[in-house]
Scaffold this motif. Structure first.
Motif, PDB file in Angstrom:
ATOM      1  N   UNK B  26     -74.848 -79.497  38.725  1.00  0.00           N
ATOM      2  CA  UNK B  26     -74.015 -80.068  39.590  1.00  0.00           C
ATOM      3  C   UNK B  26     -74.128 -81.835  39.361  1.00  0.00           C
ATOM      4  N   UNK B  27     -75.409 -82.053  39.389  1.00  0.00           N
ATOM      5  CA  UNK B  27     -75.402 -83.660  39.099  1.00  0.00           C
ATOM      6  C   UNK B  27     -76.788 -83.758  38.339  1.00  0.00           C
ATOM      7  N   UNK B  29     -79.835 -85.458  35.940  1.00  0.00           N
ATOM      8  CA  UNK B  29     -79.988 -86.716  35.478  1.00  0.00           C
ATOM      9  C   UNK B  29     -81.109 -86.584  34.773  1.00  0.00           C
ATOM     10  N   UNK B 210     -80.989 -76.070  41.335  1.00  0.00           N
ATOM     11  CA  UNK B 210     -79.558 -75.603  41.591  1.00  0.00           C
ATOM     12  C   UNK B 210     -78.678 -76.577  40.886  1.00  0.00           C
ATOM     13  N   UNK B 212     -79.102 -79.818  40.101  1.00  0.00           N
ATOM     14  CA  UNK B 212     -79.224 -81.058  40.496  1.00  0.00           C
ATOM     15  C   UNK B 212     -80.722 -81.718  40.325  1.00  0.00           C
ATOM     16  N   UNK B 213     -80.602 -82.711  39.596  1.00  0.00           N
ATOM     17  CA  UNK B 213     -82.020 -83.381  39.569  1.00  0.00           C
ATOM     18  C   UNK B 213     -82.651 -83.846  41.059  1.00  0.00           C
ATOM     19  N   UNK B 214     -83.570 -83.278  41.378  1.00  0.00           N
ATOM     20  CA  UNK B 214     -84.245 -83.566  42.704  1.00  0.00           C
ATOM     21  C   UNK B 214     -85.490 -84.363  42.659  1.00  0.00           C
ATOM     22  N   UNK B 216     -88.427 -86.904  40.049  1.00  0.00           N
ATOM     23  CA  UNK B 216     -89.142 -87.281  38.792  1.00  0.00           C
ATOM     24  C   UNK B 216     -90.428 -87.660  39.163  1.00  0.00           C
TER      25      UNK B 216
END
Lengths: 331, 537
Positions: B26-27, B29, B210, B212-214, B216
């Motif tokens: 989805x998004x 990074x 899902x 998405x990077x949640x 770091x």
């Protein structure tokens, strides 16, 4: 640091290219019917006034035996195979009946023709299923064997041969209610049987399974040799039936009558969305594919183009369609 | 606080990718600093594989940018990514089986000297470059693949589950090499489900959920909990304490469900005997290539034993085809999902397949009979059926569930599971453990081979250990801690230390065992380098 991005649900339904591709993948029959409609319009533009119920009847009548042979290809291709003996078997069966109808009679002729077809299918099935000969080689070899035997038969029976029986001419070329081909009386139940067989029976499920992944099918307990032997018998018997219709449609009984239908039968299945790699496809698309090829043939012959042009166009169409399917089915 | 673009070697921003109705990313990074080992983590289906494919050019993203050293760059093929300094090593070694190793190296223009150095550092010892790739064991091929990647000094080296199912000693040397790369010019993107590995070699971890990077995370002593939290998006339910183990061992007079008596198979399997009783989960532990593959193939009906016998409920059985084993109630969950699934067919078709395999079931499908069973199996395994049209669109964990659901739907008597949790996420793993326990409690007999030793105590009642084609130990679960199992797997006495030399010898034996002829020679002369040296020490 990366922040958590809020999740949004998928947006409103739009007709994106992804959606179109999905449609093409799930229901290839819809774009195929579109293509068929375009071809009908082209026919009308080329020869205004030609498109009528009678014209439709003639097209369907010509497409029916091809659709049956293409059914053989569809079922064998679903398992990752192919049946290149359908042309020879169809020619043989029409010819055998034509030679026997004058003597032992029509019923005997049909029985003999279908029994010979079944034996041919049995041998192909044993070769493919048990001895693991590649279906392409096995059925190509069998088609030569069948042609050879048919030639021997021709030499022996040339005196007693008495031509195509009236019943076949009626079934293959006859028309009722003004424009409806009589061959539909045979074909419609047959097509329903094939479609239900593929989608609603355990056997059909196994055809798809073996074509998709033979190892997984084996590990799940499927004995593929059983499935394949039955498959090639079915395919050969169907080809025999198609042979009756070909001889009736053309009023010719010759040992090479249906040979030219072999490659179009593969083409119809491929155009109809059945993957030659196995595991993907169905009979609905194949029937439309057979109609598409028939209409193209008719357009070309009404334009007076020679056979060569038809071949070039068929070849190009197969390549184009196969490439299109590959594009939409790969993720 | 967002860092400036300049500091990063590789930067992927807001990458998205959807397959039809399924959103894979989805998004996402990912920002990798020079000289760091960066873990990429996420549960199955979180989008790790897709992000990796986008980075290596195997998949084109719908949106998003990728920059290398601050310059935007989008690879269109893995070869292009490779030229751009981004090299990846996958679980499946990318070597051409029908070429020897030196030809494989020439294909990728790998410099030989550095390659040899890396092979040595990775603990393979001598390697004959003229051997065909297909003749070498999988673990060796992985190491070769890794050495080949290291030899061309990539800017970014991507390691995807590189340690999965590697023997312990090779895992260690691989991790050492990864750790030694830190601080240099290049970076490593490290993908693994094993938290301890991440903790020992990585500097930071990017967590996906899902698509998405949640978050770091800087790796520190207590970062594992934080990572798991991010991966799951909620408090992770601990594996429920097993209330009581079915006291099967005491019922010695009962006929075991499955008895294996002195089973042998040319080369790989010598003399294997053990029982599995109804209601019990028996764990099988072995280093790579100790005969476990052959044992499972024989029990599942795919191969013939040359000696010995198998009894089911006290009756001797002989299988000529997996169908025979299935009729005897023995079902097999293979390690490789590609061997088990009809990738183009739906979840339901995959689960229902065994219902239709006997000739007597070739007729019309009895939907009314079949559907409740399939529904129940989907429900029991909590399979995500959003992408149910084609199984290949499912995540790895969900695919694995389908392979198990297929047998659960028909009712399990005896189930053989070969490393069923390889490469799947922690949550799915827990579901599989629970399911195996539930099945056993309902009366099934389960034989579980696992390459993850911690699974033995989580799921099994006892463990048997195979080494060199023989059962060398049977350990009750209460004693089966990882150290004990690892020693037993190397055929060491329980108190003995685990010296490096023994490990090296075991690997040498394993390599040689690859050649069935040589293996037989060992048998006849009675010398087996591994255990012999172990005894000396």
């Amino acid at each position: 640091m990366t922040d958590t991005v809020t999740t949004t649900d998928s947006g409103p339904k739009r007709l994106t290219t992804a959606r179109l591709r999905g449609l093409f993948r799930e229901r290839p029959i819809i774009p195929l019917i579109g293509l068929l409609a375009i071809l009908v319009v082209v026919s009308e533009l080329i020869r205004p006034g030609i498109v009528s119920l009678n014209w439709a009847g003639v097209m369907v009548r010509a497409a029916v035996p091809l659709a049956i042979l293409a059914g053989c290809q569809t079922m064998t291709m679903l398992t990752g195979g192919i049946d290149l003996s359908v042309g020879a078997v169809a020619s043989m069966s029409g010819f055998v009946v034509a030679t026997l109808v004058g003597g032992p009679g029509l019923a005997t002729g049909i029985l003999v023709a279908l029994a010979v077809a079944a034996i041919v299918g049995l041998i192909s099935g044993i070769g493919v299923g048990i001895f693991r000969v590649h279906p392409l080689i096995m059925t190509l070899g069998m088609s030569l064997v069948v042609l050879g035997f048919a030639n021997v038969w021709q030499i022996r029976m040339v005196q007693t041969g008495s031509g195509v029986p009236d019943q076949f001419r009626d079934l293959g070329a006859g028309i009722f209610l003004g424009f409806v081909p009589r061959s539909l009386l045979l074909f419609v139940p047959l097509a329903i049987l094939i479609i239900l067989g593929l989608n609603r029976t355990g056997y059909g499920r196994l055809l798809y399974a073996i074509g998709d992944n033979p190892i997984a099918s084996r590990l799940s307990g499927a004995r593929s040799w059983q499935v394949l032997i039955v498959l090639y018998v079915i395919s050969a018997v169907l080809a025999g039936v198609a042979g009756f219709l070909y001889s009736g449609l053309t009023n010719v009984a010759s040992v090479t009558l249906a040979d030219t239908a072999l490659l179009p039968s593969v083409a119809a299945a491929v155009i109809g969305g059945t993957s030659i790699m196995g595991g993907r496809g169905g009979y609905g698309g194949t029937m439309v594919g057979a109609l598409i090829l028939t209409v193209i043939s008719s357009i070309l012959s009404s334009l007076g183009y020679p056979e060569a042009v038809r071949q070039i166009l068929f070849g190009a169409l197969i390549i184009f369609v196969a490439a299109a399917y590959t594009r939409v089915t790969e993720p | 606080m967002t860092a400036s673009t300049n500091g990063y070697l590789l930067e992927a921003s807001d990458v998205s990718k959807r397959y039809g109705a399924v959103v894979a990313l989805k998004s996402a990074s990912l920002r990798v600093r020079p000289g760091e080992a960066h873990a990429l983590m996420g549960a199955n289906g979180a989008g790790k594989s897709t992000l990796v494919k986008v980075l290596t050019g195997a998949v084109r993203p719908d949106e998003g940018t990728i920059t290398v050293r601050g310059k935007e760059r989008m690879a269109h093929s893995p070869a292009e990514a490779r030229r751009g300094g981004l090299v990846s090593v996958y679980q499946e070694p990318a070597l051409i089986p029908d070429l020897d190793i030196s030809s494989n190296l020439r294909l990728t223009e790998t410099p030989l000297e550095p390659f040899r150095d890396w092979v040595r550092q990775l603990g393979l010892g001598k390697l004959d470059l003229s051997r065909m790739a297909r003749d070498l064991p999988l673990a060796t091929l992985r190491i070769i693949d890794l050495a080949r990647a290291l030899a061309i000094r990539p800017d970014v080296l991507m390691l995807d589950e590189i340690t999965a199912a590697l023997p312990a000693n090779l895992t260690e040397s691989v991790l050492e090499v990864v750790a030694s790369q830190r601080g240099g010019e290049g970076s490593i993107i490290f993908i693994s489900h094993r938290m301890t590995e991440i903790a020992s070699v990585c500097d930071r971890a990017t967590v996906l959920r899902e698509g998405v990077t949640v978050g770091v995370v800087d790796i520190s002593a207590d970062s594992a909990d934080r990572i798991v939290e991010l991966m799951l998006g909620e408090a992770v339910g601990e594996m429920p304490e097993r209330t009581e183990r079915a006291a099967v061992a005491s019922q010695a007079d009962e006929v075991p469900r499955l008895e294996v008596r002195s089973l042998g198979s040319s080369g790989r399997l010598r003399d294997v005997s053990f029982d599995v009783r109804a209601g019990e989960v028996v764990g099988l532990v072995a280093l790579e290539g100790q005969g476990q593959d052959e044992l499972f193939d024989i029990l599942a009906g795919s191969e013939h034993a040359s000696t010995g016998e198998v009894l089911v409920d006290g009756r001797p059985v002989s299988f000529r085809h997996p169908a025979d084993a299935i009729r005897a109630g023995i079902v097999f969950v293979p390690a490789d999902r590609a061997e088990a699934l009809l990738m183009q067919r739906s979840v339901r078709e995959n689960i229902a397949l065994p219902f239709s395999t006997p000739i007597s079931r070739w007729g019309p499908i009895r939907k009314r009979n079949e559907k409740p069973k399939v529904d129940k199996a989907i429900d029991t395994l909590q399979i995500d059926t959003r992408a149910q049209k084609e199984v290949r669109l499912l995540s790895g964990g969900n695919q694995q569930k389908v392979t198990i659901a297929r047998w659960v739907a028909g009712g399990v008597q005896t189930m053989l599971c070969f490393d069923p949790t390889r490469g799947i996420d922690i949550r799915t793993k827990h579901q599989v453990y629970l399911l195996l326990r539930d099945l056993a409690e309902a009366g099934a007999a389960i034989l579980l081979y696992t390459s993850e030793l911690s699974e033995i105590q989580l799921t099994c009642d006892r463990a048997i250990v195979i080494f060199g084609g023989e059962v060398v130990a049977e350990i009750d679960v209460s004693d089966a801690d990882e150290a004990t199992l690892l020693r037993a797997a190397h055929n060491l006495r329980s108190d003995a230390p685990l010296p490096e030399e023994v490990v090296a010898a075991a690997v040498a034996a394993e390599e040689e065992a690859d050649d069935a002829g040589e293996e037989l020679a060992h048998q006849e002369s009675g010398e087996d380098p591994g255990p012999a040296e172990a005894g000396d020490l």
